[in-house]
Design an enzyme around this catalytic site. Structure first.
Site, PDB file in Angstrom:
ATOM      1  N   ASP A  48       9.212  -2.721  15.561  1.00  0.00           N
ATOM      2  CA  ASP A  48       9.424  -1.419  14.944  1.00  0.00           C
ATOM      3  C   ASP A  48       9.714  -0.491  16.129  1.00  0.00           C
ATOM      4  OD1 ASP A  48       9.378  -0.145  12.398  1.00  0.00           O
ATOM      5  OD2 ASP A  48       7.427   0.759  12.832  1.00  0.00           O
ATOM      6  N   HIS A  95      11.096   3.192  16.805  1.00  0.00           N
ATOM      7  CA  HIS A  95      11.556   4.467  16.256  1.00  0.00           C
ATOM      8  C   HIS A  95      11.895   5.486  17.334  1.00  0.00           C
ATOM      9  CE1 HIS A  95      10.192   3.023  12.410  1.00  0.00           C
ATOM     10  NE2 HIS A  95       8.920   3.127  12.686  1.00  0.00           N
ATOM     11  N   GLU A 152      14.504   4.737   7.040  1.00  0.00           N
ATOM     12  CA  GLU A 152      13.370   3.833   7.171  1.00  0.00           C
ATOM     13  C   GLU A 152      13.883   2.425   6.946  1.00  0.00           C
ATOM     14  OE1 GLU A 152      10.979   2.788   8.536  1.00  0.00           O
ATOM     15  OE2 GLU A 152       9.173   3.637   7.644  1.00  0.00           O
ATOM     16  N   SER A 203      10.175   8.675   9.150  1.00  0.00           N
ATOM     17  CA  SER A 203       8.953   8.134   8.520  1.00  0.00           C
ATOM     18  C   SER A 203       7.691   8.807   9.044  1.00  0.00           C
ATOM     19  CB  SER A 203       8.853   6.619   8.754  1.00  0.00           C
ATOM     20  OG  SER A 203       8.413   6.322  10.064  1.00  0.00           O
ATOM     21  N   CYS A 255       6.543  -4.765   6.501  1.00  0.00           N
ATOM     22  CA  CYS A 255       7.591  -5.563   7.149  1.00  0.00           C
ATOM     23  C   CYS A 255       7.643  -6.988   6.609  1.00  0.00           C
ATOM     24  CB  CYS A 255       7.412  -5.586   8.664  1.00  0.00           C
ATOM     25  SG  CYS A 255       8.814  -6.351   9.492  1.00  0.00           S
ATOM     26  N   ALA A 271       3.313  -5.665   8.978  1.00  0.00           N
ATOM     27  CA  ALA A 271       2.156  -5.746   8.108  1.00  0.00           C
ATOM     28  C   ALA A 271       2.569  -6.455   6.819  1.00  0.00           C
ATOM     29  CB  ALA A 271       1.642  -4.342   7.790  1.00  0.00           C
ATOM     30  N   LYS A 308      14.030  -2.779  14.894  1.00  0.00           N
ATOM     31  CA  LYS A 308      14.352  -2.260  13.560  1.00  0.00           C
ATOM     32  C   LYS A 308      13.898  -0.806  13.400  1.00  0.00           C
ATOM     33  CE  LYS A 308      10.165  -4.066  11.409  1.00  0.00           C
ATOM     34  NZ  LYS A 308       9.500  -2.778  11.091  1.00  0.00           N
ATOM     35  N   HIS A 367       4.325   6.493  15.371  1.00  0.00           N
ATOM     36  CA  HIS A 367       3.981   5.149  15.847  1.00  0.00           C
ATOM     37  C   HIS A 367       5.221   4.449  16.355  1.00  0.00           C
ATOM     38  CE1 HIS A 367       5.562   4.462  11.809  1.00  0.00           C
ATOM     39  NE2 HIS A 367       5.876   3.262  12.238  1.00  0.00           N
ATOM     40  N   ASP A 417       6.438  -7.419  14.148  1.00  0.00           N
ATOM     41  CA  ASP A 417       5.726  -6.250  14.676  1.00  0.00           C
ATOM     42  C   ASP A 417       4.359  -6.496  15.317  1.00  0.00           C
ATOM     43  OD1 ASP A 417       7.928  -5.199  13.414  1.00  0.00           O
ATOM     44  OD2 ASP A 417       6.842  -3.781  12.160  1.00  0.00           O
TER      45      ASP A 417
END
Ligand code: VGL
Ligand code: ZN
Length: 193
Positions: free
Chosen positions: A56, A58, A107, A64, A139, A135, A100, A75, A14
């Site tokens: 990441d 989404h 999530e 989430s 992750c 992070a 992902k 985000h 990420d």
């Protein structure tokens, strides 16, 4: 000293604008690891070893997000600038991107959850995975847990991770947990040239 060898792969979580300071879910010090991550990428690339970068990714109504009852601000919405790496970030041409948490209703912090990562690693005969990125407490932690459960040797790149620290201490606690699970902490200076 650790020497890279066939069967090694790099997994970077990420590196995306929204996780950098000023981003929607900015991680303190996240920008500091970017040049270090680039050096790891260059080292693996130079030795012909595979590199994997997670994103990441989404949908705009991901579960989430706070407006959906989740813990996070909006985000890393797929395809937006916040979901991209910072403009100067150099992605090796051969790097494999792992998207992902693309499903609205689930999530997924781990790079292995609902992704082809394990199959890629198996197909390439990977046995040791070197993990860094953002992070530490989400992750990275969950990816390392899954990697260990799947039987990979794991090196935790302690100079190339930063934590969200929703609660103070989450980062160090996550690092301790990964080490407890068998991840071996190391940094750039530990890699023989
Ligand atoms: C992550 C917070 C929200 C992560 C993803 O992958 O570290 N953290 N979404
Ligand atoms: Zn997310």
């Amino acid at each position: 000293m650790e020497r890279l060898q066939p069967g090694d792969a790099l997994l970077i979580a990420d590196i995306q604008n929204d996780f950098l300071p000023g981003g929607a879910l900015g991680v303190e010090g996240g920008d500091e690891i970017v040049p270090i991550v680039e050096r790891y990428l260059a080292l693996f690339e130079r030795q012909g070893l595979p590199t994997f970068l997670t994103r990441d990714w989404h949908p705009p109504d991901h579960c989430s997000f706070r407006d959906r009852g989740g813990p996070w601000p909006v985000h890393c919405v797929a395809g937006t600038a916040g979901a991209l790496p910072p403009a100067p970030f150099r992605t090796p041409p051969a790097a494999v991107l792992i998207y992902k948490a693309i499903d609205r209703s689930s999530e997924a912090y781990s790079a292995f959850q609902d992704t082809p990562l394990h199959r890629h690693l198996q197909a390439l005969g990977i046995r040791r995975v070197f993990v860094g990125g953002l992070a530490t407490d989400y992750c990275v932690l969950n990816s390392v847990k899954d990697a260990r459960a799947l039987g990979y040797d794991v090196f935790l790149l302690t100079d190339a991770i930063r934590a969200v620290n929703v609660r103070p201490g989450d980062g160090p606690q996550a690092e301790a947990e990964m080490v407890r699970l068998g991840a071996m902490p190391m940094c750039l200076e530990d890699l023989a040239a």
